[in-house]
Enzyme design. Structure first.
Site, PDB file in Angstrom:
ATOM      1  N   CYS A  65       0.869  -1.137   0.016  1.00  0.00           N
ATOM      2  CA  CYS A  65      -0.175   0.035  -0.011  1.00  0.00           C
ATOM      3  C   CYS A  65       0.896   1.216   0.021  1.00  0.00           C
ATOM      4  O   CYS A  65       1.219   1.646   1.094  1.00  0.00           O
ATOM      5  CB  CYS A  65      -1.048  -0.112   1.304  1.00  0.00           C
ATOM      6  SG  CYS A  65      -1.872   1.444   1.412  1.00  0.00           S
ATOM      7  N   CYS A  85      -0.440   4.276   1.996  1.00  0.00           N
ATOM      8  CA  CYS A  85      -0.228   4.167   3.496  1.00  0.00           C
ATOM      9  C   CYS A  85       1.193   4.156   4.089  1.00  0.00           C
ATOM     10  O   CYS A  85       1.294   4.677   5.081  1.00  0.00           O
ATOM     11  CB  CYS A  85      -0.668   2.692   4.090  1.00  0.00           C
ATOM     12  SG  CYS A  85      -2.253   2.054   3.201  1.00  0.00           S
ATOM     13  N   ASP A  86       2.106   3.670   3.254  1.00  0.00           N
ATOM     14  CA  ASP A  86       3.460   3.484   3.831  1.00  0.00           C
ATOM     15  C   ASP A  86       4.568   4.105   2.954  1.00  0.00           C
ATOM     16  O   ASP A  86       5.784   4.361   3.454  1.00  0.00           O
ATOM     17  CB  ASP A  86       3.780   2.047   3.972  1.00  0.00           C
ATOM     18  CG  ASP A  86       3.003   1.444   4.408  1.00  0.00           C
ATOM     19  OD1 ASP A  86       2.497   1.488   5.624  1.00  0.00           O
ATOM     20  OD2 ASP A  86       2.725  -0.143   4.181  1.00  0.00           O
TER      21      ASP A  86
END
Ligand code: NAP
Length: 313
Positions: A133, A136-137
């Site tokens: 992701c 997200c990261d």
């Protein structure tokens, strides 16, 4: 105690949430059951640029907006993992890890999950440098060297997103041609800090026991092994259907995707499938929304026909 609804929707991504909007707006009682937070793969998507009415919107923001639409006419939402669906004809039983539901219609909208490569180090370093992701990261690897594995739309689009954060992004692909759409390819080719490592099989994600330090690859042409140094590896090598618990209904193909007709109807009357989980889906948010609209309309006619047969009997 069994909870009764007209419609139970398994999954709350764009397809499931749109079906909920249509069905609840038609005054049917609707329960959406989802394993995690609503939104599905939209939550793992950085910028969405091909959804009508938005020049560009973050996936999680689009998920919020769809959730608000899907619940405004009274559809309910709960967390749960569906274990089994039993067809009794005019009703279905939906069994989750901690509840049981009865519904006239079941909508399978459970989507698909990012596939793992299955190489040593992948699971060990998941969350410690290995990610599925970018949105997200990605920020953890600001101004660093990032590796993206895969050659489809997901890999190439997410690499473009990561290139805005990272110093450099290397796309590692097992062939010498991308599978991604031309527009996504062109953007990546035109981005200065994206480069490509062609014909490379990923052999291992290596690390120092704490975090990722590199990716070991094998050049399929020269048969030489090498290590690409990185602390961040984003894996986008395709998706698998989330259809666990639905095997006994006879609605899946050999790979687990749901088979439907053009009305989203499976071969079991009253069970429909929408979005990425369908075999014939083109796996786009806009298409998932379209599937949801079709099912939301058709299921109303189906439920009407059930009451008509009751009146005739
Ligand atoms: P995909 O299109 O199936 O592509 C998977 C990629 O990973 C392929 O390039 C494949 O290589 C590679 N791959 C597969 N297994 C591998 C392995 N074990 N090791 C290394 N590489 C491997 O999957 P996706 O990119 O996740 O996309 C899924 C669907 O969603 C597609 O239909 C896509 O068009 C759609 N999508 C659309 C958008 C958009 O329109 N904006 C965005 C994202 C996704 P090969 O090419 O050699 O097979």
């Amino acid at each position: 105690m069994t909870q009764k609804y007209d419609v139970v929707i398994i999954g709350a991504g764009p397809a499931g949430m749109t079906t909920a909007t249509y069905a609840s707006r038609a005054n049917l009682s609707v329960m959406m059951i989802n394993k995690g937070i609503y939104g599905g793969q939209m939550n793992d998507t950085a910028e969405v640029e091909n959804y009508p009415a938005f020049d560009s919107i973050l996936g999680p923001d689009l998920a919020e907006k769809m959730y608000a639409s899907s619940t405004r006419f009274g559809a309910e939402y709960t967390f749960g993992e569906v274990q089994n669906v039993i067809d009794h004809g005019k009703t279905k039983t939906i069994v989750t890890d901690d509840e049981q539901y009865e519904a006239k219609v079941v909508i399978v909208a459970s989507g698909a999950t990012h596939r793992h490569i299955g190489v040593p180090g992948e699971d060990k370093y998941s969350g410690r440098g290995v990610s599925y992701c970018a949105v997200c990261d990605g920020a953890f690897f600001k101004n660093e060297q990032i590796v993206v594995i895969g050659g489809g739309d997901s890999a190439v689009e997410e690499a473009s997103y990561l290139a805005n954060l990272a110093k450099d992004v290397t796309i590692v692909h097992r062939r010498d041609q991308l599978r991604a759409s031309r527009i996504a390819q062109k953007r990546a080719f035109d981005t200065d800090n994206i480069d490509f490592s062609w014909n490379k099989r990923t052999e291992e994600i290596i690390g120092d026991d704490e975090k990722v330090t590199g990716v070991k690859v094998l050049d399929k042409i020269s048969n030489q092994e090498s290590v690409i140094k990185t602390n961040g590896v984003f894996i986008y090598v395709g998706i698998d259907p989330n259809t666990q618990g639905l095997e006994n209904l006879g609605i899946l193909d050999e790979k687990g995707w749901v088979l439907t007709d053009d009305n989203m109807q499976t071969k079991v009357p009253g069970i429909y499938a929408v979005g990425d989980v369908r075999k014939d889906s083109i796996r786009q948010i806009a298409a998932a929304v379209g599937d949801g609209a079709v099912a939301g309309k058709i299921l109303f006619d189906y439920i009407q026909s059930l009451s008509d047969t009751e009146i005739e009997a």
